[in-house]
Design a protein around this motif. Structure first.
Motif, PDB file in Angstrom:
ATOM      1  N   ALA A   1      -7.109 -16.480  24.522  1.00  0.00           N
ATOM      2  CA  ALA A   1      -7.132 -17.402  25.660  1.00  0.00           C
ATOM      3  C   ALA A   1      -8.449 -18.175  25.709  1.00  0.00           C
ATOM      4  O   ALA A   1      -8.463 -19.381  25.992  1.00  0.00           O
ATOM      5  CB  ALA A   1      -6.913 -16.631  26.957  1.00  0.00           C
ATOM      6  N   ALA A   2      -9.550 -17.502  25.418  1.00  0.00           N
ATOM      7  CA  ALA A   2     -10.865 -18.157  25.424  1.00  0.00           C
ATOM      8  C   ALA A   2     -10.960 -19.227  24.339  1.00  0.00           C
ATOM      9  O   ALA A   2     -11.719 -20.196  24.484  1.00  0.00           O
ATOM     10  CB  ALA A   2     -11.963 -17.115  25.235  1.00  0.00           C
ATOM     11  N   SER A   3     -10.169 -19.068  23.271  1.00  0.00           N
ATOM     12  CA  SER A   3     -10.194 -20.043  22.181  1.00  0.00           C
ATOM     13  C   SER A   3      -9.243 -21.217  22.428  1.00  0.00           C
ATOM     14  O   SER A   3      -9.144 -22.127  21.606  1.00  0.00           O
ATOM     15  CB  SER A   3      -9.822 -19.362  20.857  1.00  0.00           C
ATOM     16  N   GLY A   4      -8.531 -21.180  23.556  1.00  0.00           N
ATOM     17  CA  GLY A   4      -7.653 -22.290  23.911  1.00  0.00           C
ATOM     18  C   GLY A   4      -6.185 -22.067  23.605  1.00  0.00           C
ATOM     19  O   GLY A   4      -5.362 -22.969  23.780  1.00  0.00           O
ATOM     20  N   VAL A   5      -5.825 -20.857  23.157  1.00  0.00           N
ATOM     21  CA  VAL A   5      -4.422 -20.536  22.917  1.00  0.00           C
ATOM     22  C   VAL A   5      -3.724 -20.330  24.269  1.00  0.00           C
ATOM     23  O   VAL A   5      -4.274 -19.707  25.175  1.00  0.00           O
ATOM     24  CB  VAL A   5      -4.281 -19.265  22.053  1.00  0.00           C
TER      25      VAL A   5
END
Length: 308
Positions: A154-158
């Motif tokens: 989630a932190a990587s934008g997924v």
């Protein structure tokens, strides 16, 4: 935008159809069907019906993997597999004529941390890709490790679409999925609200989205339809009345409908219509089979989305 489903806990779904089911008695089935299952696999199957390109990543037990793969090949699913030293579990569902289903689910599948990491490597997710993480967690892997991996993604934008009943309310707050579709029981556990109709489903969706900071919440209100609340506002979705054949897997088809339409850059109205048409039409298919195109489009034409 890539769409990936992840199934850590697959199953061979076996469905028996019978006239009547009598507890504590010998029962005779009229027919039996078997399919490759697990919630992520079910979502991938529905996505394929909706003509949404996707990849299923699944962990298979090498004691019974060939039968599972043979069944997958019949479902037009593109998949990649990780193998572990285990036997794929079996789920048995009894379908009495004109009565409620009874389901028996085994909970004996076990994976290793290495299997778990291999599966996420195969997913190969990048920013704005969608991961549908669905199904109960198997034995052998710590839940904290799963949560940390999901938070990292989630932190990587997924974009995370999560449908896993192994997570508590605290886990959901920590993960903060992009999309969630709890059933009425799960919604009550997360919000304390009894979901009995569209009105209460909407109240639960609002509370869940605001309290847990989830951008998209869709809650089923059974035969009445579903309620949505999130970054696009609030909506109620009205569905036509049907004579359901099986409700198993309907939620997975609903998730597929929302994610599939979103991945095609459709409007929120279209995402909700597609989600509820897919989920409702799935109830007209036997077992965990996805909806047919004919039933999907017929029901979709009758769905009404109302802004709240």
């Amino acid at each position: 935008m890539k769409v990936v489903t992840l199934t850590l806990n697959p199953a061979l779904d076996i469905h028996y159809c019978l006239d009547n089911f009598k507890p504590f008695s010998e029962n005779y089935a009229n027919s039996v069907s078997k399919s490759a299952g697990g919630k992520g696999i079910n979502v991938s199957r529905a996505l394929s019906m909706l003509d949404v390109e996707n990849k299923a990543v699944v962990i298979l037990g090498n004691e019974s993997d060939q039968e599972f793969k043979d069944l997958l090949s019949k479902s037009d699913i593109s998949y990649e597999a990780v193998y572990c030293d285990a036997k794929i579990r079996e789920n048995v569902t009894l379908h009495p004529h004109n009565n409620k289903e009874t389901r028996i689910s085994l909970d004996n599948f076990s994976i290793t941390e290495e299997n778990f990491n291999q599966a996420f490597c195969l997913a190969d997710l990048k920013k704005n890709d969608i991961l549908i993480f669905a199904g109960r967690l198997p034995k052998g892997i710590m839940k904290s490790a799963v949560i940390e991996k999901l938070k990292e993604l989630a932190a990587s934008g997924v974009l995370l679409a999560v449908d896993c009943n192994s997570f508590t309310s605290g886990d959901i707050k920590e993960i903060r999925p992009w999309f969630i579709k709890p059933n009425s029981d799960e919604a009550k556990a997360l919000t304390g609200i009894d979901v009995e109709d569209l009105s209460s489903a909407y109240l639960a969706a609002v509370k869940l989205s605001k309290d847990y900071d989830i951008p998209n919440v869709l809650i089923s209100a059974g035969k009445e339809g579903a309620a949505y609340y999130g970054e696009y506002g609030g909506f109620s979705v009205l569905v036509p009345k049907i004579a359901a054949v099986s409700t198993v897997g309907a939620g997975d088809s609903t998730v597929a409908g929302f994610v599939g339409a979103f991945s095609k850059n459709e409007s929120i109205i279209e995402c909700l219509r597609t989600a509820c048409a897919s989920g409702t039409a799935a109830c007209l298919s036997e077992g965990t089979e996805p909806p047919t195109e004919e039933n999907f489009f017929k029901i979709k034409s009758q769905i009404e989305v109302i802004k709240n």
